[in-house]
Design a protein around this motif. Structure first.
Motif, PDB file in Angstrom:
ATOM      1  N   ASP A  87       0.810  -1.219   0.000  1.00  0.00           N
ATOM      2  CA  ASP A  87       0.000   0.000   0.000  1.00  0.00           C
ATOM      3  C   ASP A  87       0.843   1.267   0.000  1.00  0.00           C
ATOM      4  O   ASP A  87       0.505   2.249  -0.661  1.00  0.00           O
ATOM      5  N   ASP A  88       1.949   1.272   0.725  1.00  0.00           N
ATOM      6  CA  ASP A  88       2.767   2.473   0.860  1.00  0.00           C
ATOM      7  C   ASP A  88       3.885   2.564  -0.180  1.00  0.00           C
ATOM      8  O   ASP A  88       4.745   3.436  -0.078  1.00  0.00           O
ATOM      9  N   SER A  89       3.887   1.679  -1.169  1.00  0.00           N
ATOM     10  CA  SER A  89       4.961   1.698  -2.162  1.00  0.00           C
ATOM     11  C   SER A  89       4.738   2.826  -3.164  1.00  0.00           C
ATOM     12  O   SER A  89       3.629   3.327  -3.339  1.00  0.00           O
ATOM     13  N   LYS A  90       5.817   3.211  -3.816  1.00  0.00           N
ATOM     14  CA  LYS A  90       5.784   4.308  -4.789  1.00  0.00           C
ATOM     15  C   LYS A  90       5.329   3.778  -6.151  1.00  0.00           C
ATOM     16  O   LYS A  90       5.665   2.661  -6.553  1.00  0.00           O
ATOM     17  N   ASN A  91       4.588   4.603  -6.855  1.00  0.00           N
ATOM     18  CA  ASN A  91       4.140   4.238  -8.198  1.00  0.00           C
ATOM     19  C   ASN A  91       5.307   4.138  -9.167  1.00  0.00           C
ATOM     20  O   ASN A  91       5.251   3.402 -10.150  1.00  0.00           O
ATOM     21  N   GLU A  92       6.352   4.887  -8.898  1.00  0.00           N
ATOM     22  CA  GLU A  92       7.535   4.863  -9.758  1.00  0.00           C
ATOM     23  C   GLU A  92       8.124   3.455  -9.824  1.00  0.00           C
ATOM     24  O   GLU A  92       8.515   2.981 -10.895  1.00  0.00           O
ATOM     25  N   ARG A  93       8.186   2.761  -8.693  1.00  0.00           N
ATOM     26  CA  ARG A  93       8.709   1.397  -8.658  1.00  0.00           C
ATOM     27  C   ARG A  93       7.793   0.445  -9.423  1.00  0.00           C
ATOM     28  O   ARG A  93       8.257  -0.469 -10.101  1.00  0.00           O
ATOM     29  N   LEU A  94       6.497   0.655  -9.324  1.00  0.00           N
ATOM     30  CA  LEU A  94       5.542  -0.178 -10.046  1.00  0.00           C
ATOM     31  C   LEU A  94       5.729  -0.032 -11.554  1.00  0.00           C
ATOM     32  O   LEU A  94       5.752  -1.020 -12.292  1.00  0.00           O
ATOM     33  N   ILE A  95       5.906   1.200 -12.009  1.00  0.00           N
ATOM     34  CA  ILE A  95       6.128   1.457 -13.436  1.00  0.00           C
ATOM     35  C   ILE A  95       7.466   0.859 -13.883  1.00  0.00           C
ATOM     36  O   ILE A  95       7.587   0.330 -14.985  1.00  0.00           O
ATOM     37  N   THR A  96       8.484   0.914 -13.006  1.00  0.00           N
ATOM     38  CA  THR A  96       9.788   0.320 -13.323  1.00  0.00           C
ATOM     39  C   THR A  96       9.649  -1.182 -13.572  1.00  0.00           C
ATOM     40  O   THR A  96      10.228  -1.721 -14.520  1.00  0.00           O
ATOM     41  N   VAL A  97       8.873  -1.854 -12.726  1.00  0.00           N
ATOM     42  CA  VAL A  97       8.685  -3.299 -12.878  1.00  0.00           C
ATOM     43  C   VAL A  97       7.889  -3.595 -14.152  1.00  0.00           C
ATOM     44  O   VAL A  97       8.215  -4.531 -14.899  1.00  0.00           O
ATOM     45  N   MET A  98       6.878  -2.793 -14.447  1.00  0.00           N
ATOM     46  CA  MET A  98       6.086  -3.011 -15.659  1.00  0.00           C
ATOM     47  C   MET A  98       6.953  -2.812 -16.914  1.00  0.00           C
ATOM     48  O   MET A  98       6.867  -3.602 -17.866  1.00  0.00           O
ATOM     49  N   ASP A  99       7.804  -1.780 -16.907  1.00  0.00           N
ATOM     50  CA  ASP A  99       8.709  -1.550 -18.036  1.00  0.00           C
ATOM     51  C   ASP A  99       9.714  -2.692 -18.186  1.00  0.00           C
ATOM     52  O   ASP A  99      10.025  -3.116 -19.309  1.00  0.00           O
ATOM     53  N   ALA A 100      10.208  -3.212 -17.067  1.00  0.00           N
ATOM     54  CA  ALA A 100      11.168  -4.320 -17.121  1.00  0.00           C
ATOM     55  C   ALA A 100      10.515  -5.570 -17.712  1.00  0.00           C
ATOM     56  O   ALA A 100      11.143  -6.306 -18.480  1.00  0.00           O
ATOM     57  N   ALA A 101       9.257  -5.801 -17.366  1.00  0.00           N
ATOM     58  CA  ALA A 101       8.555  -6.960 -17.926  1.00  0.00           C
ATOM     59  C   ALA A 101       8.373  -6.804 -19.430  1.00  0.00           C
ATOM     60  O   ALA A 101       8.542  -7.760 -20.195  1.00  0.00           O
ATOM     61  N   ARG A 102       8.057  -5.594 -19.882  1.00  0.00           N
ATOM     62  CA  ARG A 102       7.906  -5.347 -21.332  1.00  0.00           C
ATOM     63  C   ARG A 102       9.248  -5.515 -22.056  1.00  0.00           C
ATOM     64  O   ARG A 102       9.300  -6.071 -23.139  1.00  0.00           O
ATOM     65  N   LYS A 103      10.332  -5.027 -21.450  1.00  0.00           N
ATOM     66  CA  LYS A 103      11.658  -5.166 -22.064  1.00  0.00           C
ATOM     67  C   LYS A 103      12.091  -6.630 -22.116  1.00  0.00           C
ATOM     68  O   LYS A 103      12.843  -7.022 -23.006  1.00  0.00           O
ATOM     69  N   ALA A 104      11.605  -7.429 -21.156  1.00  0.00           N
ATOM     70  CA  ALA A 104      11.944  -8.853 -21.137  1.00  0.00           C
ATOM     71  C   ALA A 104      11.102  -9.641 -22.136  1.00  0.00           C
ATOM     72  O   ALA A 104      11.324 -10.836 -22.320  1.00  0.00           O
TER      73      ALA A 104
END
Length: 136
Positions: free
Chosen positions: A109-126
């Protein structure tokens, strides 16, 4: 007239109300409600739960790649800590092992949206385009 009744009845009996017909009506109503209640169909939907087994998943089952985003920004892949720079190679490796799997991102709940977008971008790059976000 009173004297006549006292002589024939003995005068010791008290007069009372006969409750037998009222009890008959109550029992008939009770039977009616019991019979009609058994035909009432409750609204809702049936839930089909999977059987509760303690066996490990089979090898041919789809294994998703679980990425956790902690509140402090730390990343975990399948409960192992991972650096953000190593996210793409790890997702590529796990996706190559199981190409039917998806990337499931679970952010606290307290995590940053920036980290969420980073993980989504990494999945797309993979090369994984089946990305889901799970809530706690």
């Amino acid at each position: 007239m009173r004297e006549f009744l006292d002589e024939n009845t003995g005068g010791d009996e008290e007069s009372g109300i006969d409750l037998t017909p009222m009890l008959d009506v109550v029992f008939i109503m009770l039977i009616f409600f019991i019979v009609t209640a058994s035909f009432v169909k409750e609204s809702g939907f049936d839930v089909n739960r999977p059987p509760n087994t303690q066996q490990p998943p089979k090898d041919d089952e789809v294994k998703n790649i679980l990425v956790n985003v902690a509140a402090d920004g730390q990343l975990f892949i399948n409960r192992r800590p991972v650096d953000a720079a190593a996210l793409v190679p790890n997702i590529k490796r796990l996706y190559a092992e199981n190409p039917k799997g998806a990337v499931v991102i679970q952010a606290e709940d307290d995590s940053k949206n920036e980290r969420l977008i980073t993980v989504m971008d990494a999945a797309r790059k993979a090369g994984v385009y089946n990305v889901s976000i799970a809530s706690n």
